[in-house]
Motif scaffolding. Structure first.
Motif: not given
Lengths: 115, 113
Positions: A36, A44, A90, A97, A105-107, B35, B37, B40-43, B45, B48, B58-59, B90, B102, B104-105
């Motif tokens: 992305y 994204l 990304f 799960f 996603f990666g960082t 999500y 954002q 350094g941590l990305g996205l 979740l 959902f 999510g996480d 996001l 997916q 995204f907005g």
């Protein structure tokens, strides 16, 4: 657990040169991999995906990605970079799960293309 | 084209306030996601939803709740905002559970002071 790693926080390349943004993955079973892109002040946007088939996947805006199972990598590439390619990229992998699918996603890697 | 809209691009709230972030999609997608954002941590979740009135954690669900009363709308609620919830939020949607893509907005940048 399913995960992806983007080892570079930033990649710098001159316009017209080839670019590579790296991604490695860790999954059990066959990976479903994605790239992305996020342009400044935007959400994204989907670029491309690998599900099965050819290891070289072509996507939007002239980007492509190479799936390498032995190296567990899915690097994003473009033969000739444009200044307008400057953005945050990304890599993601689909994970399961609790009976559901989600994207992990990666960082992110910031790509800076200089004129 | 799929369109995912979020109610605010920028939001500033005070610690302890209740905050609502709204997301609407116009393509009759079953699944919607929230999500956050962070550099350094990305996205990551948060929550959902795979159907109206259905939700899954999510996480990082702590400090958040969600509501999906209509198929097109998915709300993220911060019951009592804290400074560590300052972030970019996001929203995304996908057609089916097994959809590969997916949408995204544009995101809501929330600052909690």
């Amino acid at each position: 657990a399913q995960s992806v790693a983007q080892p570079e926080d930033q990649v710098n390349v001159a316009e017209g040169n080839p670019l590579t943004v790296k991604c490695t993955y860790s999954v059990s079973g066959n990976p479903y991999l994605f790239w992305y892109v996020q342009y400044p002040n935007r959400g994204l946007q989907f670029l491309l995906k690998y599900i099965t088939g050819d290891n070289l996947v072509k996507g939007s805006y002239g980007f492509e990605a190479e799936f390498n199972k032995s190296q567990t990598s899915f690097h994003l590439k473009k033969p000739s970079a444009l200044v307008s390619d400057s953005a945050l990229y990304f890599c993601a992998v689909r994970a399961r799960f609790s009976g559901f699918q989600k994207l992990v996603f990666g960082t992110g890697t910031r790509l800076l293309v200089s004129p | 084209d799929v369109k995912v809209t979020q109610s605010s691009r920028y939001l500033v709230k005070r610690t302890g306030e209740k905050v609502f972030l709204e997301c609407v999609q116009d393509m009759d997608h079953e699944n919607m996601f929230w999500y956050r954002q962070d550099p350094g941590l990305g996205l990551r979740l948060i929550y959902f939803s795979y159907d109206v009135k259905m939700k899954e954690k999510g996480d990082i669900p702590e400090g958040y709740s969600v509501s999906r009363e209509k198929k097109e709308r998915f709300s993220l609620i911060l019951e009592s905002a804290s400074t560590n919830q300052t972030s970019m939020y996001l929203c995304a949607s996908s057609l089916f559970q097994d959809s590969y893509e997916q949408y995204f907005g544009p995101g809501t940048r929330l600052t909690v002071t």
